[in-house]
Write an enzyme that holds these catalytic residues in place. Structure first.
Site, PDB file in Angstrom:
ATOM      1  N   HIS A   4      -2.829   6.481   3.013  1.00 30.71           N
ATOM      2  CA  HIS A   4      -3.388   5.268   2.398  1.00 30.71           C
ATOM      3  C   HIS A   4      -4.764   5.015   3.008  1.00 30.71           C
ATOM      4  CE1 HIS A   4      -4.197   1.257   1.286  1.00 30.71           C
ATOM      5  NE2 HIS A   4      -3.825   0.713   2.434  1.00 30.71           N
ATOM      6  N   ASN A  13     -10.215  -0.667   0.463  1.00 31.18           N
ATOM      7  CA  ASN A  13      -8.749  -0.550   0.478  1.00 31.18           C
ATOM      8  C   ASN A  13      -8.243  -1.059  -0.875  1.00 31.18           C
ATOM      9  OD1 ASN A  13      -6.010  -1.070   0.697  1.00 31.18           O
ATOM     10  ND2 ASN A  13      -6.122  -1.953   2.755  1.00 31.18           N
ATOM     11  N   CYS A  48       0.816  -1.225   0.000  1.00 31.62           N
ATOM     12  CA  CYS A  48       0.000   0.000   0.000  1.00 31.62           C
ATOM     13  C   CYS A  48       0.851   1.277   0.000  1.00 31.62           C
ATOM     14  CB  CYS A  48      -0.935  -0.007   1.197  1.00 31.62           C
ATOM     15  SG  CYS A  48      -1.878  -1.525   1.286  1.00 31.62           S
TER      16      CYS A  48
HETATM   17  N1  ACO Z   1     -18.074  -8.675  10.366  1.00 36.79           N
HETATM   18  C1  ACO Z   1     -18.457  -8.872  11.633  1.00 36.79           C
HETATM   19  N2  ACO Z   1     -17.599  -9.211  12.614  1.00 36.79           N
HETATM   20  C2  ACO Z   1     -16.301  -9.339  12.284  1.00 36.79           C
HETATM   21  C3  ACO Z   1     -15.831  -9.148  10.974  1.00 36.79           C
HETATM   22  C4  ACO Z   1     -16.773  -8.806   9.992  1.00 36.79           C
HETATM   23  N3  ACO Z   1     -16.424  -8.576   8.716  1.00 36.79           N
HETATM   24  N4  ACO Z   1     -14.487  -9.329  10.957  1.00 36.79           N
HETATM   25  C5  ACO Z   1     -14.119  -9.637  12.210  1.00 36.79           C
HETATM   26  N5  ACO Z   1     -15.222  -9.665  13.010  1.00 36.79           N
HETATM   27  C6  ACO Z   1     -15.298  -9.939  14.431  1.00 36.79           C
HETATM   28  C7  ACO Z   1     -14.137 -10.768  14.927  1.00 36.79           C
HETATM   29  O1  ACO Z   1     -14.377 -12.134  14.714  1.00 36.79           O
HETATM   30  C8  ACO Z   1     -14.095 -10.400  16.387  1.00 36.79           C
HETATM   31  O2  ACO Z   1     -15.083 -11.134  17.045  1.00 36.79           O
HETATM   32  P1  ACO Z   1     -14.802 -11.710  18.555  1.00 36.79           P
HETATM   33  O3  ACO Z   1     -14.632 -10.478  19.401  1.00 36.79           O
HETATM   34  O4  ACO Z   1     -16.043 -12.481  18.833  1.00 36.79           O
HETATM   35  O5  ACO Z   1     -13.555 -12.523  18.437  1.00 36.79           O
HETATM   36  C9  ACO Z   1     -14.547  -8.930  16.412  1.00 36.79           C
HETATM   37  O6  ACO Z   1     -15.202  -8.720  15.152  1.00 36.79           O
HETATM   38  C10 ACO Z   1     -13.388  -7.964  16.534  1.00 36.79           C
HETATM   39  O7  ACO Z   1     -12.339  -8.378  15.655  1.00 36.79           O
HETATM   40  P2  ACO Z   1     -11.055  -7.524  15.431  1.00 36.79           P
HETATM   41  O8  ACO Z   1     -10.169  -8.193  14.444  1.00 36.79           O
HETATM   42  O9  ACO Z   1     -10.478  -7.148  16.761  1.00 36.79           O
HETATM   43  O10 ACO Z   1     -11.716  -6.217  14.761  1.00 36.79           O
HETATM   44  P3  ACO Z   1     -11.085  -4.814  14.579  1.00 36.79           P
HETATM   45  O11 ACO Z   1     -11.875  -3.814  15.300  1.00 36.79           O
HETATM   46  O12 ACO Z   1      -9.595  -4.843  14.799  1.00 36.79           O
HETATM   47  O13 ACO Z   1     -11.327  -4.559  13.029  1.00 36.79           O
HETATM   48  C11 ACO Z   1     -10.071  -4.640  10.980  1.00 36.79           C
HETATM   49  C12 ACO Z   1     -10.776  -5.447  12.064  1.00 36.79           C
HETATM   50  C13 ACO Z   1     -11.097  -3.757  10.310  1.00 36.79           C
HETATM   51  C14 ACO Z   1      -9.454  -5.596   9.972  1.00 36.79           C
HETATM   52  C15 ACO Z   1      -8.994  -3.757  11.649  1.00 36.79           C
HETATM   53  O14 ACO Z   1      -8.197  -4.530  12.508  1.00 36.79           O
HETATM   54  C16 ACO Z   1      -8.097  -3.076  10.650  1.00 36.79           C
HETATM   55  O15 ACO Z   1      -8.537  -2.268   9.868  1.00 36.79           O
HETATM   56  N6  ACO Z   1      -6.801  -3.375  10.687  1.00 36.79           N
HETATM   57  C17 ACO Z   1      -5.837  -2.747   9.796  1.00 36.79           C
HETATM   58  C18 ACO Z   1      -6.002  -3.188   8.399  1.00 36.79           C
HETATM   59  C19 ACO Z   1      -5.060  -2.396   7.539  1.00 36.79           C
HETATM   60  O16 ACO Z   1      -4.938  -1.212   7.699  1.00 36.79           O
HETATM   61  N7  ACO Z   1      -4.313  -3.019   6.688  1.00 36.79           N
HETATM   62  C20 ACO Z   1      -3.291  -2.214   6.043  1.00 36.79           C
HETATM   63  C21 ACO Z   1      -2.884  -2.409   4.856  1.00 36.79           C
HETATM   64  S1  ACO Z   1      -3.562  -3.686   3.862  1.00 36.79           S
HETATM   65  C22 ACO Z   1      -2.322  -3.949   2.727  1.00 36.79           C
HETATM   66  O17 ACO Z   1      -1.216  -3.523   2.884  1.00 36.79           O
HETATM   67  C23 ACO Z   1      -2.685  -4.836   1.530  1.00 36.79           C
END
Ligand code: ACO
Length: 330
Positions: A255, A285, A119
């Site tokens: 990004h 993204n 990214c």
């Molecule tokens: N729908 C509903 N629930 C979900 C989903 C979904 N799509 N995905 C995960 N959950 C659930 C999980 O199972 C978890 O449930 P639990 O508490 O029962 O275990 C709960 O939601 C919380 O999960 P987390 O992974 O802690 O959710 P978080 O708030 O961290 O959000 C996300 C997840 C959106 C992926 C976030 O962590 C994020 O954006 N991270 C960074 C991603 C990023 O910036 N990547 C960068 C570059 S990508 C690249 O370089 C190609």
């Protein structure tokens, strides 16, 4: 970490983007995995993303972004002397997408290479192009950030598949006496690379076993923590080293991974959210395409103007960061 008050002979002289026609909304995602529009919007700020056709690949996205640039600006591509494509989803490892673009647009025999900085790719390409222009050997460089992430997304994994979309952005950079690329910053946290990967030949990253599906895998929480810690540090370093303050920034263009990351970075640096350009709401993204797509939205609705000071900040797989201060020149 590399800091520089930049010597620049780069000016951005044309710009184009492309996204595929097919829209995948959050409601559509609800039919694929156990998720909800409310969860996705609240956690990411994403409402929909564009998905390439079955027979549409990264090369096609590159071609369409360059064609869009040709339609919008009076550009002559025949004398381009270097092409850089930033992508993590090339149709083939070789020939490179850059070599394909050279052939497609009848560009003279010239330098052509793909770079892989996930990214951070579009901004990394800008930095490399500036270096090539500074040598004096090169005068006109075409850079493209393009990713067909849907082709590398596991649509059974709800934690990643809701995030990604497809798109491309192209920019023409030309040699000039007084460059408009004003500052540059790069950083890499390679020891954390296994938190975000797309496998190729090996089933291991320096002792960390990985999934070998060729799909994008990430530990979202780890990547989130890294981004909200490192990006503010990088912004502070870039501004300080160039004698600038957050107040002087007209547009912060990070990004577009996740709106919550952007909000947290703004809070930690004091950059007002209203000065931020983002593309994830409409396009998800899109990795190397997300920064050009955000710029394009602001060009189209007249928010960004010639002379505006922009801070472009790419971050992602590697884990790697690339940022520039750029005076908008269109
Ligand atoms: N729908 C509903 N629930 C979900 C989903 C979904 N799509 N995905 C995960 N959950 C659930 C999980 O199972 C978890 O449930 P639990 O508490 O029962 O275990 C709960 O939601 C919380 O999960 P987390 O992974 O802690 O959710 P978080 O708030 O961290 O959000 C996300 C997840 C959106 C992926 C976030 O962590 C994020 O954006 N991270 C960074 C991603 C990023 O910036 N990547 C960068 C570059 S990508 C690249 O370089 C190609």
């Amino acid at each position: 970490m590399t800091l520089s008050a930049l010597k620049s002979q780069t000016k951005l002289t044309a710009f184009g983007v492309y996204v595929p026609d097919r829209i995948l909304t959050n409601n559509d995602m609800e039919k694929l995995v156990d998720t909800s529009d409310e969860w996705i919007v609240q956690r990411t700020g994403i409402r929909e993303r564009r998905i390439s056709a079955d027979d549409e690949y990264c090369s096609d996205l590159c071609y369409a972004a360059v064609a869009n640039m040709q339609a919008r600006y009076a550009v002559n591509l025949a004398d381009v002397d270097y092409i850089i494509v930033a992508t993590s989803t090339p149709d083939t490892f070789f020939p490179s997408m850059a070599a394909r673009v050279q052939a497609k647009f009848g560009i003279r025999s010239c330098g052509a290479l793909d770079i892989q900085a996930a990214c951070a790719g579009f901004v990394a390409a800008l930095q490399l192009a500036n270096g090539l222009l500074l040598t004096g050997v090169h005068r006109k460089i075409l850079i493209i950030g393009a990713d067909a992430l849907s082709k590398a997304t596991d649509y059974t994994d709800r934690s990643t598949c809701i995030l990604f979309g497809d798109g491309a952005g192209a920019a023409l950079l030309e040699w000039t006496e007084d460059g408009t690329l004003l500052g540059s910053y790069t950083a890499t946290s390679g020891a954390s690379g296994h938190h975000l990967y797309r496998s190729s030949l090996s089933a291991d990253i320096d002792g960390h076993p990985i999934q070998t599906t060729g799909k994008i895998v990430q530990d979202g929480r780890e990547v989130y923590k890294w981004a909200v810690t490192q990006v503010p540090k990088g912004i502070t370093a870039l501004l300080e080293n160039n004698g600038r303050t957050t107040e002087e920034i007209d547009w912060f263009v990070p990004h577009s991974a996740n709106m919550r990351i952007v909000e947290s970075v703004c809070e930690r640096t004091g950059i007002p959210l209203e000065k931020t350009l983002a593309s994830m709401e409409l396009f998800g993204n899109t990795s190397a395409a997300s920064i050009p797509l955000a710029l394009d939205l602001a060009i189209r609705d007249g928010r960004i103007n010639k002379g505006d000071l922009c801070l472009l900040y790419g971050f992602g797989g590697g884990l790697t960061e690339a940022a520039v201060l750029l005076e908008w020149s269109l």
